[in-house]
Write a protein that holds these residues in place. Sequence first.
Motif, short mmCIF file in Angstrom:
data_model
loop_
_atom_site.label_atom_id
_atom_site.label_comp_id
_atom_site.label_asym_id
_atom_site.label_seq_id
_atom_site.Cartn_x
_atom_site.Cartn_y
_atom_site.Cartn_z
N ALA A 111 49.40 39.18 42.40
CA ALA A 111 48.43 38.43 41.58
C ALA A 111 47.36 37.77 42.43
O ALA A 111 46.31 37.36 41.91
N ASN A 112 47.59 37.65 43.74
CA ASN A 112 46.62 37.02 44.62
C ASN A 112 45.54 37.98 45.11
O ASN A 112 44.61 37.57 45.80
N ILE A 113 45.67 39.28 44.77
CA ILE A 113 44.69 40.28 45.19
C ILE A 113 43.87 40.70 43.98
O ILE A 113 44.41 41.08 42.94
N ASN A 114 42.55 40.63 44.11
CA ASN A 114 41.66 40.98 43.01
C ASN A 114 41.23 42.44 43.10
O ASN A 114 41.31 43.07 44.15
N LYS A 115 40.76 42.98 41.98
CA LYS A 115 40.37 44.39 41.93
C LYS A 115 39.22 44.70 42.88
O LYS A 115 39.07 45.84 43.32
N ASP A 116 38.39 43.70 43.19
CA ASP A 116 37.25 43.95 44.08
C ASP A 116 37.62 43.82 45.56
O ASP A 116 36.76 43.90 46.43
N GLY A 117 38.91 43.65 45.85
CA GLY A 117 39.36 43.57 47.22
C GLY A 117 39.43 42.16 47.78
O GLY A 117 39.97 41.95 48.87
N THR A 118 38.90 41.16 47.06
CA THR A 118 39.03 39.78 47.51
C THR A 118 40.44 39.28 47.21
O THR A 118 41.14 39.84 46.36
N PHE A 119 40.83 38.22 47.92
CA PHE A 119 42.21 37.75 47.72
C PHE A 119 42.35 36.29 48.11
O PHE A 119 41.51 35.72 48.81
N ASN A 120 43.43 35.70 47.60
CA ASN A 120 43.83 34.34 47.95
C ASN A 120 44.85 34.45 49.08
O ASN A 120 45.96 34.94 48.86
N PRO A 121 44.52 34.00 50.29
CA PRO A 121 45.44 34.19 51.42
C PRO A 121 46.62 33.24 51.43
O PRO A 121 47.53 33.40 52.24
N PHE A 122 46.62 32.24 50.55
CA PHE A 122 47.67 31.22 50.55
C PHE A 122 48.43 31.25 49.22
O PHE A 122 48.60 30.22 48.56
N GLY A 123 48.86 32.43 48.84
CA GLY A 123 49.44 32.62 47.51
C GLY A 123 50.66 31.78 47.21
O GLY A 123 50.90 31.41 46.06
N THR A 124 51.45 31.45 48.23
CA THR A 124 52.67 30.67 48.00
C THR A 124 52.44 29.17 48.12
O THR A 124 53.33 28.38 47.83
N TYR A 125 51.23 28.78 48.54
CA TYR A 125 50.92 27.36 48.69
C TYR A 125 50.71 26.72 47.32
O TYR A 125 50.09 27.30 46.43
N LYS A 126 51.24 25.53 47.15
CA LYS A 126 51.10 24.81 45.88
C LYS A 126 49.81 23.99 45.93
O LYS A 126 49.76 22.90 46.50
N PHE A 127 48.76 24.52 45.32
CA PHE A 127 47.46 23.86 45.34
C PHE A 127 47.51 22.57 44.50
O PHE A 127 48.18 22.52 43.47
N THR A 128 46.75 21.57 44.93
CA THR A 128 46.74 20.30 44.20
C THR A 128 45.78 20.34 43.01
O THR A 128 45.92 19.54 42.09
N GLY A 129 44.78 21.21 43.05
CA GLY A 129 43.79 21.32 41.98
C GLY A 129 43.57 22.76 41.56
O GLY A 129 44.40 23.63 41.84
N THR A 130 42.45 23.03 40.93
CA THR A 130 42.18 24.36 40.38
C THR A 130 41.42 25.28 41.33
O THR A 130 41.36 26.48 41.11
N LEU A 131 40.84 24.73 42.39
CA LEU A 131 40.06 25.55 43.32
C LEU A 131 40.97 26.48 44.12
O LEU A 131 42.07 26.07 44.52
N ARG A 132 40.50 27.71 44.35
CA ARG A 132 41.24 28.68 45.15
C ARG A 132 40.30 29.31 46.18
O ARG A 132 39.13 29.57 45.88
N PRO A 133 40.81 29.59 47.38
CA PRO A 133 39.98 30.30 48.36
C PRO A 133 39.81 31.75 47.94
O PRO A 133 40.68 32.32 47.28
N VAL A 134 38.68 32.34 48.31
CA VAL A 134 38.41 33.76 48.02
C VAL A 134 38.06 34.45 49.33
O VAL A 134 36.94 34.33 49.82
N TYR A 135 39.05 35.14 49.89
CA TYR A 135 38.87 35.87 51.15
C TYR A 135 38.62 37.35 50.86
O TYR A 135 38.73 37.76 49.72
N PRO A 136 38.22 38.17 51.82
CA PRO A 136 38.17 37.89 53.25
C PRO A 136 36.92 37.11 53.63
O PRO A 136 35.90 37.18 52.95
N LEU A 137 37.04 36.35 54.72
CA LEU A 137 35.87 35.67 55.26
C LEU A 137 34.95 36.69 55.91
O LEU A 137 35.40 37.71 56.44
N SER A 138 33.67 36.42 55.88
CA SER A 138 32.73 37.28 56.58
C SER A 138 32.88 37.06 58.09
O SER A 138 33.42 36.03 58.53
#
Length: 379
Positions: A68-95
């Motif tokens: 579920a952390n990998i999107n169809k466009d190839g971007t992904f959340n690298p911290f899928g098991t981390y319990k985020f405190t809010g709604t923001l999520r990282p969108v990798y890969p970094l350039s």
Amino acid sequence: MSAAVAIPCQSSNCPNGHPPSRLECPTCNKLGIKGSFFCGQDCFKANWKTHKIIHDIATPRQPLLVDANINKDGTFNPFGTYKFTGTLRPVYPLSPRRIVPDHIPRPDYAADGNPVSEARAAGQPPRILSPEEQEKMRAVCRLSREVLDIAAAAIRPGITTDEIDAIVHEATIERGAYPSPLNYRGYPKSVCTSVNEVICHGIPDKRKLQEGDIINIDVSCYKDGYHGDLNETYPVGRVDDDSKRVMRTARKCLDEAIKLCKPGALIRDLGKTIEPIARANGCSVVRQYTGHGINDLFHTSPNVPHYAKNKAVGTMKPGMCFTIEPMINLGHWDLEHWPDDWTSVTIDGKRSAQFEETLLITETGVEILTAGKPRKDLQ
């Protein structure tokens, strides 16, 4: 089919008695399967339905995309098991890390990430800058303000924070300066972009800004041997009343603290002014991060806490340069870090805002070296 060493025909029902055969299945050859030889085309075709099963077994398969952390466009959340405190999520890969032209002078940490000069200066009293050094600080701070204003003009729903990083980087090197955050203690980007519940040090990535977000852009530039540092928090389109409140409160906290600055003022007294303003507006003051001295070093003495009853040491003196940069939260003052060890977020997921200026203490008061135009949205 290609010629090969003679091996008995591999057909299960070879009408020729499995004679030595030299015709190899080309697909098996590509897959690295040894021994797939037939005595002729007729045997090969007659045995095809059962033989091709071998191809299916040997062909490498891509795993099903069920993460579920990998999107169809190839971007992904690298911290899928981390319990985020809010709604923001990282969108990798970094350039990739952006390139700084060789002709631009850079600070000592640019190559290996280690600010050796800062370590050597640790524990020393704040440096008093000469008139020539003060002019260099004025120049780099004006430059830094220009870069921030250029980046701020690009804020809109749909732009990514990585695109803002590119804008900051290009504007900085066009002015013959080095982006101070780049590789500072290993930081991977040229600017910090802190969105919504991110307090500071957000890493630009592929997430698109959304209507209703707030974003802090923290710009620092290095030129002619000196650093300039400032940041502001901006709305992305229309934002809610709480977002307006935390931004206006953060700006007021900074402005009122600056009014105290003059020769002889105690650094510890800044928090006495900042924290009551935050509390009166239903907000809190982050304690773990502070303002800092700045000159030929990116971060140095004095240490400038923003909360009341701090034990900061030091008196303001003419020629001293430092930042004030209160981080104000809608909820609790405490924080935690994402697994990237940079992104600092509110402990309860509520929003945070920050404003920063680089200041020079003069003989008669204070000069805001990074001053910009007043913003109507903060009135």
